[in-house]
Scaffold this active site. Structure first.
Site, PDB file in Angstrom:
ATOM      1  CB  ALA B  35       0.175   3.263  -4.030  1.00 29.36           C
ATOM      2  CG  ASP B  36       1.340   3.541   1.898  1.00 28.80           C
ATOM      3  OD1 ASP B  36       0.707   4.507   1.428  1.00 28.80           O
ATOM      4  OD2 ASP B  36       2.283   3.680   2.696  1.00 28.80           O
TER       5      ASP B  36
END
Lengths: 245, 77
Positions: B35-36
Site C-alpha cells: 500500500a502507499d
C-alpha cells in the site's frame, strides 16, 4: 463539444461575472450545478435563468464553519460533488506598506484557505468515485505580481503550488487538479479601475482588449471534461497574451 | 477468525488487490501488502463505512497492520 451530463458541479463565487459564466457553461454542457456565493439574490436569479439542474447553496467563505458546511449542502442538493470550481475571490488592495494584517488575512482566508478546506472536503467522494475535477481560479497577478495586490497575488500564487501538490497525491485516482489564470477580464472587479488604469492595461495586452467571463468559462469547461483527464497540475493562462508563461 | 477480521480482510484484499493468504494479522499494509500512503487513507475510509464508525486521524496513524485494524475496530463498534 464537452459533455458533462450526470456530473455534479459546485461553483463558488457564482454571483460574480466569471463564476456565473462558469456555472452557465457547465450547465449548458449538461452538468447539475450548485451555485454558491455570499449574496443569495443574484444566485437565485441565475438559478431561475438556468432552470432545471441548478441549485442555490449560499455560503460566506470567510467563515470556516460555512466553508465546512458548503460541500455538504452541495452534495445534499445534487447527490455528490464531481467537479469543484473554486472561483470565489475577494480583493483588499493596498500598498504593501499600508496593508493591514486584516486586509492580508481576509484575502488569504477566502482566496486560499477556503479553497484548501473545500477541496479537502470533496476529495473523499471523488476518491471513491475514482473520478473528480478540481479547477481553481487563480490570476495572472499570481505569476507576474501587481502593485497594491501583495495579498491577492500571494493567495493566487499559493493556489498554484497547492494545486500541484494535490494533483500529485490524487492523480492515480482519476482526479485532476488544475488552475485557470485569467488576465484582465471585464467584470465588476475590473470596473473599479479608472480609465487611465484600463488604458495602461490594454497597452500590455497583445490581443488589444479585455477578456470576457465566457473566455474563462470555456477553459474551466475543458478542464472539467472527461477529455482533459490527462491534464493535471497545470495552469491554463487565459490573458490575451499579456503574460506568456 | 471473527466476523470483523473476515470483513477487514475482504476489504484489504479488494482494495489492494493482494492474495488472501498474504492478509495475515501481522501484515503491514505498507511494508508487506504494497500500500502507499493514499491507499491507507482509503482503507480507513472503507473501514469507516463498512463498520459505521469514525476513525480519527491520530488513531488512523496507529493502524499499521491488519491486526491493528481489527483490534481498533473491535474496540470501536
Amino acid at each position: 463539444m464537452f459533455d458533462l451530463t450526470g456530473k455534479n458541479a459546485l461553483v463558488t463565487g457564482a454571483s460574480g461575472g466569471i463564476g456565473g459564466a462558469i456555472a452557465e457553461a457547465l450547465h449548458a454542457a449538461g452538468a447539475n450545478v450548485a451555485l454558491s456565493g455570499t449574496r443569495e439574490a443574484p444566485l437565485r436569479e441565475l438559478a431561475d435563468k438556468l432552470g432545471e439542474r441548478a441549485f442555490v447553496v449560499p455560503a460566506n467563505l470567510s467563515d470556516p464553519e460555512a466553508a465546512a458546511q458548503l460541500p455538504k449542502d452541495a452534495a445534499e442538493a445534487m447527490g455528490s460533488v464531481d467537479v469543484l470550481v473554486n472561483n470565489a475571490g475577494i480583493t483588499r488592495d493596498n500598498l504593501f506598506m499600508r496593508m493591514s494584517d486584516e486586509e492580508w488575512a481576509q484575502v488569504l482566508e477566502v482566496n486560499l484557505t477556503s479553497v484548501f478546506r473545500l477541496s479537502r472536503a470533496v476529495l473523499r467522494g471523488m476518491m471513491k468515485a475514482r473520478w473528480g475535477r478540481i479547477v481553481n481560479i487563480t490570476s495572472v497577478v499570481g505569476t507576474t505580481g501587481n502593485p497594491g495586490q501583495g495579498n491577492y497575488a500571494a493567495a493566487k500564487a499559493g493556489l498554484v503550488g497547492m494545486s500541484k501538490s494535490l494533483a500529485y497525491e490524487v492523480a492515480s485516482r482519476g482526479i485532476t487538479v488544475n488552475c485557470v489564470a485569467p488576465g484582465f477580464i471585464a467584470t465588476a472587479m475590473t470596473d473599479k479601475l479608472n480609465d487611465e488604469q484600463k488604458g495602461k492595461i490594454l497597452t500590455q495586452i497583445p490581443a488589444g482588449q479585455m477578456g470576457s467571463p465566457e473566455d474563462i468559462a470555456a477553459a474551466v469547461l475543458y478542464l472539467s471534461s472527461a477529455e482533459a483527464g490527462y491534464v493535471t497540475g497545470a495552469t491554463l493562462h487565459v490573458n490575451g497574451g499579456m503574460a506568456m508563461v | 477468525m471473527s466476523d470483523i477480521a473476515d470483513r477487514v480482510k475482504k476489504i484489504v484484499v479488494e482494495h489492494l488487490g493482494v492474495e488472501e493468504d498474504k492478509v495475515v494479522e501481522a501484515a503491514s499494509f505498507i511494508d508487506d501488502l504494497g500500500a502507499d500512503s493514499l491507499d491507507t487513507v482509503e482503507l480507513v475510509m472503507a473501514f469507516e463505512e463498512e463498520f459505521g464508525i469514525e476513525i480519527p486521524d491520530d488513531a488512523a496513524e496507529t493502524i499499521q497492520t491488519v491486526g491493528d485494524a481489527v483490534s481498533f475496530i473491535k474496540g470501536a463498534v
